[in-house]
Design an enzyme around this catalytic site. Structure first.
Site, PDB file in Angstrom:
ATOM      1  NE  ARG A  40      74.840   4.694  25.854  1.00 23.46           N
ATOM      2  CZ  ARG A  40      74.729   3.401  25.549  1.00 23.46           C
ATOM      3  NH1 ARG A  40      75.464   2.870  24.608  1.00 23.46           N
ATOM      4  NH2 ARG A  40      73.865   2.642  26.202  1.00 23.46           N
ATOM      5  CE  LYS A 105      74.912   8.762  33.356  1.00 19.24           C
ATOM      6  NZ  LYS A 105      74.155   8.388  32.154  1.00 19.24           N
ATOM      7  NE  ARG A 239      67.639   1.398  32.537  1.00 22.36           N
ATOM      8  CZ  ARG A 239      68.595   2.046  31.878  1.00 22.36           C
ATOM      9  NH1 ARG A 239      69.842   1.660  31.988  1.00 22.36           N
ATOM     10  NH2 ARG A 239      68.329   3.085  31.118  1.00 22.36           N
TER      11      ARG A 239
HETATM   12  P1  ATP Z   1      72.185   3.728  29.112  1.00 23.16           P
HETATM   13  O1  ATP Z   1      73.320   4.367  28.389  1.00 23.16           O
HETATM   14  O2  ATP Z   1      72.550   2.405  29.680  1.00 23.16           O
HETATM   15  O3  ATP Z   1      70.923   3.691  28.324  1.00 23.16           O
HETATM   16  P2  ATP Z   1      71.378   6.040  30.696  1.00 23.16           P
HETATM   17  O4  ATP Z   1      69.912   5.917  30.960  1.00 23.16           O
HETATM   18  O5  ATP Z   1      72.223   6.578  31.781  1.00 23.16           O
HETATM   19  O6  ATP Z   1      71.991   4.626  30.378  1.00 23.16           O
HETATM   20  P3  ATP Z   1      72.665   7.797  28.855  1.00 23.16           P
HETATM   21  O7  ATP Z   1      72.307   8.190  27.468  1.00 23.16           O
HETATM   22  O8  ATP Z   1      73.943   7.064  29.088  1.00 23.16           O
HETATM   23  O9  ATP Z   1      71.476   6.929  29.411  1.00 23.16           O
HETATM   24  O10 ATP Z   1      72.733   9.125  29.737  1.00 23.16           O
HETATM   25  C1  ATP Z   1      71.759  10.120  29.640  1.00 23.16           C
HETATM   26  C2  ATP Z   1      70.900  10.072  30.901  1.00 23.16           C
HETATM   27  O11 ATP Z   1      71.683  10.489  32.017  1.00 23.16           O
HETATM   28  C3  ATP Z   1      69.747  11.056  30.880  1.00 23.16           C
HETATM   29  O12 ATP Z   1      68.617  10.507  30.240  1.00 23.16           O
HETATM   30  C4  ATP Z   1      69.508  11.299  32.374  1.00 23.16           C
HETATM   31  O13 ATP Z   1      68.722  10.261  32.934  1.00 23.16           O
HETATM   32  C5  ATP Z   1      70.887  11.161  32.968  1.00 23.16           C
HETATM   33  N1  ATP Z   1      71.526  12.475  33.223  1.00 23.16           N
HETATM   34  C6  ATP Z   1      71.445  13.610  32.542  1.00 23.16           C
HETATM   35  N2  ATP Z   1      72.207  14.581  33.083  1.00 23.16           N
HETATM   36  C7  ATP Z   1      72.791  14.016  34.131  1.00 23.16           C
HETATM   37  C8  ATP Z   1      73.687  14.491  35.084  1.00 23.16           C
HETATM   38  N3  ATP Z   1      74.174  15.748  35.081  1.00 23.16           N
HETATM   39  N4  ATP Z   1      74.069  13.617  36.029  1.00 23.16           N
HETATM   40  C9  ATP Z   1      73.632  12.339  36.057  1.00 23.16           C
HETATM   41  N5  ATP Z   1      72.771  11.837  35.172  1.00 23.16           N
HETATM   42  C10 ATP Z   1      72.359  12.672  34.222  1.00 23.16           C
HETATM   43  C1  BTN Z   2      75.958   9.557  28.893  1.00 21.02           C
HETATM   44  O1  BTN Z   2      75.864   9.239  30.080  1.00 21.02           O
HETATM   45  O2  BTN Z   2      75.196   9.143  28.022  1.00 21.02           O
HETATM   46  C2  BTN Z   2      77.081  10.419  28.440  1.00 21.02           C
HETATM   47  C3  BTN Z   2      77.014  11.831  28.948  1.00 21.02           C
HETATM   48  C4  BTN Z   2      78.174  12.645  28.408  1.00 21.02           C
HETATM   49  C5  BTN Z   2      78.109  14.088  28.792  1.00 21.02           C
HETATM   50  C6  BTN Z   2      79.332  14.837  28.356  1.00 21.02           C
HETATM   51  S1  BTN Z   2      79.422  16.487  29.015  1.00 21.02           S
HETATM   52  C7  BTN Z   2      80.756  16.861  27.949  1.00 21.02           C
HETATM   53  C8  BTN Z   2      80.429  16.232  26.606  1.00 21.02           C
HETATM   54  N1  BTN Z   2      79.600  17.116  25.824  1.00 21.02           N
HETATM   55  C9  BTN Z   2      78.385  16.601  25.611  1.00 21.02           C
HETATM   56  O3  BTN Z   2      77.466  17.167  24.974  1.00 21.02           O
HETATM   57  N2  BTN Z   2      78.287  15.385  26.174  1.00 21.02           N
HETATM   58  C10 BTN Z   2      79.517  15.010  26.855  1.00 21.02           C
END
Ligand code: ATP
Ligand code: BTN
Length: 241
Positions: A40, A105, A239
């Site tokens: 996101r 996660k 959080r």
């Molecule tokens: P929120 O959406 O509540 O702000 P979030 O911090 O998880 O939560 P997202 O945008 O949902 O943010 O997800 C992107 C985040 O996920 C990255 O900033 C990193 O911390 C984490 N991330 C990236 N790649 C992976 C992965 N392969 N597995 C788990 N976490 C990952």
């Molecule tokens: C998140 O946690 O914010 C969402 C992560 C979503 C990752 C998937 S991997 C397949 C698809 N292609 C992308 O570039 N993002 C989603």
């Protein structure tokens, strides 16, 4: 459709849907690796070769954009159901878009709108589900994460996992399209990572209070001294308080 290496499966599918090349509900595109995997708000999704599922599926929201909140949550519940059925895992959802196992996660969901269809709107559902991440992942991911390989001793067949995930999504989204989010409130609340915990929600404003689950639109319910309020929204981050 399987790509070897791509920028982002969401980008690729978005392009095809926007061009009008694809309009089949449930059409799914996966890749072995992504060079520009996205979370996101432009955050990076770490996407090394063969280490996760990088999965995007096309769907149409007939009710229009107002049902997008519930959509994101039922997608998370589809992943939770699949993990339970296939691997007997007790996964949780961190509202609005993350799937957690053991407090870490495991999967992230990115729902993007791909313009208006004749009725409703087109959506691209992106899911990243970690299967076997390399050790270097720790340097790339700035929060607690986990992969399937760590939480199950069962054999993980990625091909079958893609097929099961696609089927589970089509089933749950078909029901959601007909009946809405009402039937999922209880299931969400029993799988809510922060149910009855003190949480902090940040975005435009910041609020701290007790997390009571979701309402029948999928909005988050938080109880503070001022009473109970519901929060919608793509731009909010949750959080522990
Ligand atoms: P929120 O959406 O509540 O702000 P979030 O911090 O998880 O939560 P997202 O945008 O949902 O943010 O997800 C992107 C985040 O996920 C990255 O900033 C990193 O911390 C984490 N991330 C990236 N790649 C992976 C992965 N392969 N597995 C788990 N976490 C990952
Ligand atoms: C998140 O946690 O914010 C969402 C992560 C979503 C990752 C998937 S991997 C397949 C698809 N292609 C992308 O570039 N993002 C989603």
């Amino acid at each position: 459709v399987v790509h070897n290496i791509t920028d982002s499966t969401n980008n690729q599918l978005m392009q095809r849907v926007t061009e009008g090349v694809i309009d089949t509900l449930g059409y799914t595109l996966v890749a072995e690796a992504q060079t520009a995997g996205r979370g996101r708000r432009g955050r990076n999704w770490y996407s090394p070769f063969g280490a996760s599922l990088y999965f995007s599926m096309y769907w149409r929201l007939e009710q229009g954009i107002q049902s997008a909140m519930g959509l994101s949550l039922v997608i998370a519940l589809a992943v939770v159901r699949l993990l339970k059925r296939q691997y007997q895992l007790d996964a949780k959802v961190k509202w609005p878009n993350d799937v957690y196992v053991d407090g870490k996660k495991l999967a992230g969901i990115l729902v993007e709108l791909a313009g208006q269809a004749h009725a409703g709107c087109n959506v691209i559902i992106g899911i990243g589900l970690n299967i076997r991440l390399p050790k270097q992942a720790a340097e790339k991911i700035d929060q607690q994460y986990i992969d399937l390989n760590t939480v199950t001793v069962q054999h993980i067949d990625r091909n079958s996992l893609v097929a099961q995930l696609q089927q589970q999504l089509v089933a749950i989204l078909t029901d959601f399209s007909h009946s809405g989010f009402d039937n999922y409130v209880e299931e969400f609340n029993t799988h809510n990572q922060y149910q009855q915990r003190v949480v902090k929600l940040s975005g435009n404003e910041e609020v701290e209070g007790m997390c009571l689950g979701v309402d029948n639109q999928g909005a988050l319910l938080i109880k503070t001294d001022m009473g109970i309020k519901n929060y919608y929204g793509g731009e909010l981050s949750l959080r522990l308080g």
